[in-house]
Enzyme design. Structure first.
Site, PDB file in Angstrom:
ATOM      1  N   HIS A   1       0.891  -1.172   0.000  1.00  0.00           N
ATOM      2  CA  HIS A   1       0.000   0.000   0.000  1.00  0.00           C
ATOM      3  C   HIS A   1       0.925   1.216   0.000  1.00  0.00           C
ATOM      4  CE1 HIS A   1      -2.915   3.057   1.065  1.00  0.00           C
ATOM      5  NE2 HIS A   1      -2.172   3.393   2.108  1.00  0.00           N
TER       6      HIS A   1
ATOM      7  N   CYS B   1      -4.602   1.896  -4.724  1.00  0.00           N
ATOM      8  CA  CYS B   1      -3.814   2.978  -4.143  1.00  0.00           C
ATOM      9  C   CYS B   1      -2.483   3.171  -4.857  1.00  0.00           C
ATOM     10  CB  CYS B   1      -3.567   2.704  -2.657  1.00  0.00           C
ATOM     11  SG  CYS B   1      -2.592   1.224  -2.352  1.00  0.00           S
TER      12      CYS B   1
END
Length: 643
Positions: A34, A102
């Site tokens: 992430h 993301c």
């Protein structure tokens, strides 16, 4: 002023991927990444839409890695406008575990800020996973939840949260793309805040619901949220919503237009569902009156900006610049004084000259162009110094150099991210000088080259967007256009008309993209040019058309031009001005521009140009004038009917 850009990298597996991936997948995966981007004192990431927080205060804690991506020259206000535009793409509903997560967000953000992507080991993780046996096995599950993936490996999706953000984790129990509601207040807010809404009432024990559900999903999602908003209510869970809406059978579809109930039916009738959705969308978003007009001449207008790309005068321009620099040295001090440019700056100026010449040769021979590195590291500070050093009337060689430079995509990005607002300053100064001395010898060459530079600034999407972005850039562009459209110098008027065309074309493409394009050319939002700005430009263009129709050829024709040539020149100016009007008002909603032009009696002016045949002779120009008359009439009537 530059700002540091950092990429924060987190491991959603907390080390489990590194220790278990080889045994589970037959391939080593170091982390389930992430990422977020830290800039301007905030940490930006993609979760339930685009989110931001104080760095290292998100739910992910401390990053496992901090990567220095470099520094950005983009002002914070331009960055925030870009972020507002990104919010239309990176919505909570648009999240896709493999294709729109993301890391894709961080990659786009870093490309915009510093011109380079994030590490490929992060962005390639979805494809790497899909190439494993486990990935191929799980692909159908992921695509069932998030939709088809652009990655080409054979069938297989993954475990939730594998490639991205908390949105995958938070939404792990939701397998529908159209949102479900259990809160009565939340559903009412959606109905109240959206123009067109369809609510699908279903239940877990309803066999027809299972038949119609995928059809409903496909119909709503294919239309897009800008057309219609979908909502689902499972009455077996949210029975209080059913009571409030007085729905007692499933499946039931209730349609809302601007917060009011529009229609309703029950049953799994696919044809009725399709026609009801189409009718709601048509009622909410009726087609623009221009869409039913036959606009053959307007359709033939070029979809590319008018540019001034010639590189043939490189040596002449630099020779003239050298003469001006010598004159400045002579004025500033006596013999033995220091040169205006030091040795390093002189070498840099030579590099710019050689780079432009090499680019000219490569374009003519269709060979590889010189790299940006060959231009030299200090080209931009040198340009700024020359602008600040030379007298105003001697600036035109520098502006000509800039005109040639901004056609390069990477250089146009530099000026779009220019914290010093170089173009803004130039255009504002030229507009003020030209306004004080219109067409005078002091400003003629500088004005002409400034206009060519402005036109070339529309040669790339990023710089043209900057030119029309809110604030100083947009105002200076307008100011330059308005003060030059009425110049007594035909060449300046013609180039100003070219700038008007480029601005109008940018607006038209943002509202109604070309059929072969991938989508609208964004400005900084839906259509971020405020009405006052557009009205000022349109009023100036309309005034220029009136003036051009009354110009006495004998008073402006240089001795080297005969009257026929002068007449063709005037007609070309009119053609560009009328074309810019067409682009400004085509499918513009609300049609305030068309109303203004009607009040200014532009249709009557165009009618006199056509019927008298003293200025307008070409069938293309006549045809375009007639179509613009019709565009003004239909749009103004439509606007009047809404009031």
């Amino acid at each position: 002023m530059s700002t540091k850009v950092m990429l924060y990298v987190y491991d959603l597996s907390q080390g489990m991927a590194r220790s278990m991936s080889l045994g589970l997948m037959g391939q080593q995966i170091d982390a389930i990444y992430h990422t977020s981007v830290v800039v301007f004192g905030r940490e930006f990431y993609y979760g339930q839409g685009i989110m931001s927080a104080i760095p290292e205060t998100t739910m992910h804690g401390r990053p496992m890695e901090r990567i220095d991506m470099g520094e950005t020259e983009i002002p914070q206000e331009i960055f925030m406008e870009f972020m507002d535009n990104m919010r239309h793409t990176f919505t909570a509903e648009a999240y896709h575990l493999l294709d729109n997560n993301c890391n894709n967000f961080s990659n786009e953000l870093c490309n915009f800020l510093v011109g380079q992507p994030i590490p490929s080991r992060i962005t390639s993780l979805p494809a790497d996973f899909l190439n494993t046996p486990l990935g191929q096995t799980m692909r159908p599950m992921i695509e069932g939840m998030f939709g088809p993936s652009r990655h080409t490996p054979s069938p297989a999706p993954s475990t939730l949260g594998l490639f991205g953000t908390e949105s995958a984790i938070v939404n792990s129990t939701h397998n529908q793309s159209v949102p479900s509601f259990t809160s009565l207040d939340a559903l009412r807010a959606v109905i109240r805040n959206n123009t067109a809404v369809v609510v699908y009432f279903t239940s877990a024990t309803c066999p027809p619901c299972r038949v119609i559900a995928p059809v409903f999903e496909e119909l709503v999602l294919s239309k897009g949220e800008n057309q219609i908003k979908g909502a689902k209510v499972d009455l077996s869970v949210a029975y209080q919503i059913g009571q409030a809406f007085e729905v007692r059978s499933t499946p039931t579809f209730v349609f809302y237009l601007r917060g009011e109930k529009f229609s309703q039916f029950s049953g799994a009738n696919q044809a009725e569902l399709r026609s009801s959705i189409d009718l709601l969308i048509y009622s909410a978003h009726p087609p623009h009156p221009h869409s039913i007009l036959r606009l053959d001449h307007y359709a033939k207008l070029s979809g590319v900006p008018i540019l001034f790309p010639s590189l043939d005068t490189v040596d002449t321009v630099f020779s003239k610049l050298g003469t001006f620099l010598q004159a400045v040295k002579g004025l500033d001090s006596g013999a033995g004084s220091e040169a205006i440019l030091n040795d390093a700056e002189t070498k840099q100026l030579d590099k710019i000259q050689q780079w432009l010449k090499k680019r000219d040769i490569s374009k003519k021979n269709k060979t590889q162009e010189p790299t940006l590195g060959e231009l030299g590291p200090t080209w931009k500070p040198l340009i700024n110094k020359l602008i600040n050093t030379l007298p105003y009337e001697n600036l035109f060689p520098v502006l000509d150099i800039m005109r040639m430079l901004v056609l390069h995509p990477r250089i146009s990005e530099v000026y779009a991210k220019d914290g010093n607002l170089t173009l803004v300053s130039v255009f504002k100064t030229v507009a003020e000088k030209d306004d004080a001395h219109p067409g005078g010898p002091l400003s003629k060459a500088v004005t002409l080259l400034s206009l060519r530079l402005a036109c070339n600034s529309f040669g790339t999407p990023v710089l043209s967007t900057y030119m029309l972005s809110p604030g100083a850039a947009r105002e200076s562009t307008k100011q330059l256009l308005i003060t030059t459209l009425l110049s007594p110098v035909p060449q300046i008027r013609q180039t100003a008309a070219s700038l008007a065309f480029d601005i109008g074309m940018k607006l038209a493409r943002a509202r109604d993209p070309a059929p072969d394009s991938t989508g609208p050319t964004p400005l900084t939002g839906k259509d971020d040019l405020d009405e006052d700005w557009k009205m000022e430009c349109l009023s100036a263009i309309a005034n220029a058309i009136v003036q051009e129709s009354h110009v006495d050829s004998s008073s402006i024709t240089p001795p080297t031009l005969n009257k026929d040539t002068a007449a063709k020149e005037r007609e070309e100016i009119l053609y560009r001005l009328v074309a810019s009007i067409a682009n400004f008002i085509y499918k513009d909603d609300p049609a305030t521009g068309a109303v203004l032009l009607s009040v200014l009696t532009l249709p009557e002016t165009l009618d006199s140009l056509i019927k008298e045949h003293k200025v307008v002779q070409s069938k293309n120009v006549i045809g375009l004038c007639q179509e613009v008359q019709e565009m003004i009439r239909t749009a103004a009537e439509s606007q009047g009917s809404r009031v």
